[in-house]
Scaffold this active site. Structure first.
Site, PDB file in Angstrom:
ATOM      1  N   ASP A 217       0.848  -1.196   0.000  1.00 48.56           N
ATOM      2  CA  ASP A 217       0.000   0.000   0.000  1.00 48.56           C
ATOM      3  C   ASP A 217       0.882   1.244   0.000  1.00 48.56           C
ATOM      4  OD1 ASP A 217       0.380   0.973   3.018  1.00 48.56           O
ATOM      5  OD2 ASP A 217       0.180  -1.200   3.034  1.00 48.56           O
ATOM      6  N   ASP A 219       0.599   3.585   2.523  1.00 47.39           N
ATOM      7  CA  ASP A 219       0.445   4.108   3.876  1.00 47.39           C
ATOM      8  C   ASP A 219      -0.795   5.009   3.945  1.00 47.39           C
ATOM      9  OD1 ASP A 219       1.361   4.059   6.535  1.00 47.39           O
ATOM     10  OD2 ASP A 219       2.373   5.973   6.291  1.00 47.39           O
TER      11      ASP A 219
END
Length: 267
Positions: A217, A219
């Site tokens: 991802d 974050d």
């Protein structure tokens, strides 16, 4: 360091910690119920033959992910690997990217670490009974193991960034946008919740250690791209599951060379 418990344990050449969604490495494994001066590790250790090398595998969060990152018994986990005589310890982990050029599904073979955790037992030395012990930690990741992992990534077609700093946060919550921006502006590359105290404990135990981030991802998102959503549990596990085969392929390619680089178990 506490005096080690007296027990008969099998031997292994290479140790691997499993992370989020990574709970088994190989079939046909034997199981060892470890006991350590710091209590039991997160799960029984499984030991299997991978390319002629005995590999010990331990899921750091337990087989059912019961332990959040701040409650993992890191000392027991590392000491169990030490008891097996492993001479290389590899730590795959899920991570959020702090930079747009490091994309979900890619790997980072980290070379530096920043510890922002708190309240975790992070050393084997609760007392200096035999005098002060301050372990050098300037280079938290073994360069020989890093080279093996990068070569294995290239051979298996995995995109792996050579070097990067992981900032370790306490969890289990994810970062705020302000924290994520601070981490990025500090020059760090990925964020994780478990690399410390794994890395310093391995250093104290004398086990060469390498951490490899699987990016899941971005974050809390990217300032330059407002369409990138903040991370969620569901997103982390989905990306990790979709790329778990890459982790296994990379490790299977790396294991024989990891054992060659560091020597046989017990040396």
């Amino acid at each position: 360091m506490k005096e080690q418990a007296v027990q008969t344990s099998p031997r292994a050449d290479v140790g691997v910690f499993g992370g989020s969604g990574f709970y088994a490495l190989a079939d046909g494994a034997e199981t060892w119920e470890a006991d350590t001066p710091w209590g039991p590790p997160s799960a029984p250790v499984t030991i299997a033959d991978v390319g002629g090398v005995r590999v010990a595998f331990l899921p750091r969060h337990g087989v059912d992910h019961r332990y959040p990152p701040h409650r993992v018994n890191y000392r027991a986990n590392v000491d169990a690997m030490r008891s097996l005589g492993v001479r290389a310890l590899v730590s795959p982990f899920a991570a959020g990217s702090l930079r747009p050029e490091i994309r979900p599904g890619e790997f980072v073979v980290c070379d530096q670490l920043v510890d922002r955790t708190w309240g975790r037992p992070s050393t084997f030395y609760d007392a200096f009974d035999d005098g002060p012990v301050h372990v050098p930690f300037a280079e938290p990741y073994d360069p020989r193991l890093r080279r093996v992992l990068l070569d294995a990534a290239a051979e298996t077609g995995v995109t792996a960034h050579d070097g990067g700093t992981v900032v370790v946060v306490n969890g289990p919550r994810f970062s705020t946008r302000a924290e994520s921006r601070w981490h990025r502006e500090s020059g760090w590359h990925v964020v994780n919740m478990t690399q410390s105290p794994e890395a310093p404990l391995a250093m104290e135990a004398g086990i060469p250690f390498a951490g490899i981030a699987l990016v899941t991802d971005y974050d809390a998102g990217l300032d330059e791209d407002p369409d990138v959503p903040p991370v969620t549990d569901a997103a982390v596990f989905a990306v990790f599951e979709a790329n778990l085969h890459k982790v296994r392929e990379l490790l299977h390619a790396a294991v024989p060379r990891l054992a060659q680089v560091t020597g046989p178990a017990g040396t």
